[in-house]
Design a protein around this motif. Structure first.
Motif, short mmCIF file in Angstrom:
data_model
loop_
_atom_site.label_atom_id
_atom_site.label_comp_id
_atom_site.label_asym_id
_atom_site.label_seq_id
_atom_site.Cartn_x
_atom_site.Cartn_y
_atom_site.Cartn_z
N ILE A 240 110.64 37.32 9.44
CA ILE A 240 109.39 37.21 9.87
C ILE A 240 108.41 37.08 8.59
O ILE A 240 107.20 36.65 8.87
CB ILE A 240 108.91 38.58 10.22
N PHE A 241 108.87 36.99 7.37
CA PHE A 241 108.18 36.65 6.15
C PHE A 241 108.51 35.13 5.78
O PHE A 241 107.77 34.47 5.34
CB PHE A 241 108.51 37.54 5.00
N PHE A 242 109.82 34.79 5.89
CA PHE A 242 110.19 33.70 5.56
C PHE A 242 109.54 32.50 6.29
O PHE A 242 109.63 31.18 5.89
CB PHE A 242 111.86 33.50 5.43
N VAL A 243 109.48 32.71 7.71
CA VAL A 243 108.89 31.63 8.45
C VAL A 243 107.48 31.23 7.99
O VAL A 243 107.05 30.20 8.31
CB VAL A 243 108.84 32.44 9.96
N ASN A 244 106.96 32.14 7.29
CA ASN A 244 105.50 31.71 6.71
C ASN A 244 105.51 30.55 5.55
O ASN A 244 104.47 29.74 5.28
CB ASN A 244 104.83 32.91 6.14
N LEU A 245 106.90 30.12 5.09
CA LEU A 245 107.00 29.37 3.92
C LEU A 245 106.72 27.94 4.36
O LEU A 245 105.79 27.18 3.94
CB LEU A 245 108.23 29.42 3.20
N PRO A 246 107.44 27.31 5.40
CA PRO A 246 107.05 26.10 5.79
C PRO A 246 105.51 25.75 6.36
O PRO A 246 104.91 24.70 6.12
CB PRO A 246 108.24 25.79 6.83
N VAL A 247 105.26 26.76 7.19
CA VAL A 247 103.90 26.83 7.69
C VAL A 247 102.78 26.65 6.47
O VAL A 247 101.69 25.94 6.40
CB VAL A 247 103.47 27.85 8.74
N SER A 248 102.81 27.54 5.39
CA SER A 248 102.13 27.45 4.37
C SER A 248 101.86 26.07 3.55
O SER A 248 101.04 25.62 3.22
CB SER A 248 102.42 28.63 3.30
N VAL A 249 103.17 25.58 3.57
CA VAL A 249 103.45 24.15 3.07
C VAL A 249 102.41 22.94 3.63
O VAL A 249 101.76 22.12 3.14
CB VAL A 249 104.87 23.69 2.77
N ALA A 250 102.65 23.24 5.03
CA ALA A 250 101.71 22.36 5.83
C ALA A 250 100.45 22.52 5.77
O ALA A 250 99.50 21.50 5.73
CB ALA A 250 102.50 22.52 7.31
N SER A 251 99.98 23.85 5.99
CA SER A 251 98.73 24.31 5.63
C SER A 251 97.95 23.68 4.45
O SER A 251 96.92 23.10 4.30
CB SER A 251 98.29 25.65 5.80
N ILE A 252 98.60 23.91 3.30
CA ILE A 252 98.29 23.49 1.85
C ILE A 252 98.20 21.92 1.97
O ILE A 252 97.06 21.46 1.42
CB ILE A 252 99.01 23.75 0.86
N TRP A 253 99.03 20.98 2.56
CA TRP A 253 99.11 19.63 2.44
C TRP A 253 97.95 19.09 3.11
O TRP A 253 97.15 18.20 2.73
CB TRP A 253 100.42 19.17 2.81
N LEU A 254 97.74 19.81 4.28
CA LEU A 254 96.80 19.18 5.26
C LEU A 254 95.31 19.77 4.92
O LEU A 254 94.32 18.95 4.85
CB LEU A 254 96.99 19.99 6.69
N THR A 255 95.21 20.91 4.23
CA THR A 255 93.95 21.23 3.94
C THR A 255 93.39 20.27 2.56
O THR A 255 92.32 19.80 2.62
CB THR A 255 93.88 22.58 3.21
N LEU A 256 94.15 19.83 1.80
CA LEU A 256 94.01 19.07 0.52
C LEU A 256 93.60 17.69 1.20
O LEU A 256 92.82 17.03 0.39
CB LEU A 256 95.13 18.99 -0.45
N ARG A 257 94.29 17.34 2.20
CA ARG A 257 94.04 15.73 2.44
C ARG A 257 92.81 15.74 3.40
O ARG A 257 92.04 14.85 3.25
CB ARG A 257 95.31 15.43 3.45
N VAL A 258 92.39 16.63 4.29
CA VAL A 258 91.61 16.27 5.26
C VAL A 258 90.16 17.39 5.09
O VAL A 258 89.20 17.07 5.86
CB VAL A 258 91.99 16.67 6.64
N VAL A 259 90.25 18.33 4.45
CA VAL A 259 89.28 19.19 4.13
C VAL A 259 88.45 18.90 3.10
O VAL A 259 89.01 18.98 1.80
CB VAL A 259 89.72 20.56 4.38
#
Length: 497
Positions: A161-180
């Motif tokens: 339930i905690f490990f599942v956050n890791l790939p989602v966090s990577v996607a969120s950081i990449w997308l935030t830096l790219r488009v926000v």
């Protein structure tokens, strides 16, 4: 991507941080067995996250206005991911609680910057659409949490339930830096560090005192010292906020009855609606023998009713004053809590369904409208502060609800069981007690504790609902209606952006 990329990035972070409020609930029994955790350990697994989120939300939001909202948001996601990894690797309850608190710090950075980032990117009709989608994602996270937590716990194990956050966090950081794009608040602002520290001290000491009171007694040294420290920290917070140029909370807002009423409702809302649920989950799995998946599915009457009512309320209750949606919703939640106080040694969990549906129905009325009511009760220039205050007291209310109702639960159990046995049972240790006490005794003790905790929640909800109905009399129904959660959030984002 250029149009909806920022919304996707922000919603990924929001989904994760709100999911982690509820996803741990059905995993608590497995955590207790794996880490040999006590009841107070389990309470802090839930409360450590909510408390850090509540205590730091306003302060980090103010810091983000100065340092840069995208920068703070990305840092929050990175910290959240690192803390999630530590949670999954935890070798004992102390490490897990500390990592959960660290998660809460990251979540505060994410949550505090969400609306200002959206407000800086979207305008007009696009902003309303974006905030509506963000609101739906927020509600969906709470609904999915228990079911997803059950699936992961019963499948690969609770650590996932905690490990599942890791790939989602990577996607969120990449997308935030790219488009926000980066954005900041007005120049000349200063961070109220003293206010942040004193409020965090107040919230932490108060919650710690309640948790310790459950194990040591209300008049013992540790709880008494904690309550004294909480009172001193609160007094310090008031003094600081009256003197600083840019306070976290303008205390003059507390002279407005409507704002006070909404804050009372927000404080009670999450605690009354969800504060007993961790103990229901422990009861279902360790006493009734349910699997984690089934334990999560039993909460669907609540989450399903909440989502359906929120959608229908948005379409059918346009123009209804917020005092009715919030006050009436809290009365429904209180009634639902009373309806759950029907358990005994031989009762099936299905007896809870009417109460869960009532709580979910009330939640569907309160959740979309409470932020809008706070914003409608204050001047335009204070809307961002009001929105942050609502989110803060909601999370604080949840932390206090879990602590208070856990104390009520174990106190009632001690009418049947010795002190240590009551705490072992409430912490998921029914199996360890089965050789000492009969199954009927354990079932009766846990049921009576849940009944008493539900009654306490019901009384709290009724009182809060009555106060909201008396105090919230905003003559702007269009702003305070259940349909204007997104519009009100837009107002807050505009004020911060």
């Amino acid at each position: 991507m250029r149009t909806w990329g920022p919304l996707t990035a922000v919603c990924l972070g929001t989904f994760m941080l709100l999911l982690d409020v509820t996803i741990v609930v059905v995993a608590l029994p497995d955590m207790a067995r794996s880490l040999h955790a006590s009841l107070s350990d389990l309470q802090w697994v839930v409360d450590g996250y909510a408390l850090a989120l509540a205590a730091l939300l306003l302060g980090i939001g103010a810091a983000a206005d100065i340092l840069g909202r995208r920068k703070v948001h990305v840092a929050g996601v990175a910290l959240f991911a690192a803390a999630s990894l530590l949670c999954g690797l935890a070798s004992g309850p102390g490490m897990l609680v500390a990592a959960r608190a660290l998660q809460g710090v990251g979540a505060a950075a994410m949550f505090a910057t969400t609306l200002p980032l959206l407000g800086s990117v979207y305008h007009g009709r696009q902003r309303s659409t974006a905030l509506g989608i963000w609101g739906a994602v927020s509600g969906g996270a709470a609904a999915v949490g228990p079911v997803l937590g059950g699936l992961l716990t019963e499948g690969p194990g609770w650590r996932w339930i905690f490990f599942v956050n890791l790939p989602v966090s990577v996607a969120s950081i990449w997308l935030t830096l790219r488009v926000v794009p980066e954005s900041r608040g007005p120049r000349g602002m200063r961070i109220d560090w003293a206010g942040t520290a004193t409020f965090a001290g107040f919230a932490g000491a108060l919650t710690y005192g309640v948790v310790r009171a459950g194990s040591d007694g209300w008049t013992s040294t540790a709880p008494t010292a904690s309550f004294v420290l909480a009172a001193l920290a609160l007094a310090g917070f008031v003094l600081v906020e009256r003197r600083v140029a840019h306070p976290l909370l303008d205390l003059s807002l507390l002279r407005k009855p409507a704002f006070v009423g909404v804050m009372v409702g927000a404080l009670a809302f999450n605690g009354v609606a969800f504060g007993v649920i961790p103990y229901l989950s422990i009861w279902m799995q360790t006493v009734l023998g349910m699997s984690p998946v089934r334990g999560g599915l039993t909460l669907l009457p609540l989450t399903g009713a909440s989502v359906v009512v929120a959608i229908l309320a948005g379409k059918l209750l346009h123009g209804v004053p917020a005092r009715l949606t919030i006050g009436g919703g809290l009365l429904l939640i209180g009634s639902g809590a009373f309806c759950q106080a029907v358990l005994d040694a031989d009762t099936s969990w299905t007896m809870l369904i009417p109460g869960l549906v009532l709580v979910g129905t009330g939640t569907g009325f309160v959740s979309p409208s409470i932020a809008g009511a706070a914003l409608a009760a204050v001047p335009q220039e204070r809307s961002g502060m009001a929105g942050g205050a609502v989110n803060t007291v909601r999370q604080l209310g949840y932390a206090l609800g879990v602590a208070v109702f856990g104390t009520v639960l174990t106190s009632r159990m001690q009418d049947t069981l010795p002190h240590d046995a009551a705490h072992t049972l409430a912490g998921g240790g029914a199996g360890a007690l089965s050789g000492t006490f009969s199954e009927h005794t354990l079932r009766a003790a846990f049921a009576s504790g849940l009944d008493t905790a539900s009654v306490a929640a019901g009384v709290t909800g009724m009182i809060a609902g009555a106060l909201v109905l008396m105090l919230v009399r905003t003559p702007r129904p269009a702003t305070g209606s259940a349909t204007t959660g997104a519009a009100s959030a837009e107002k807050a984002a505009a004020a911060r952006g």
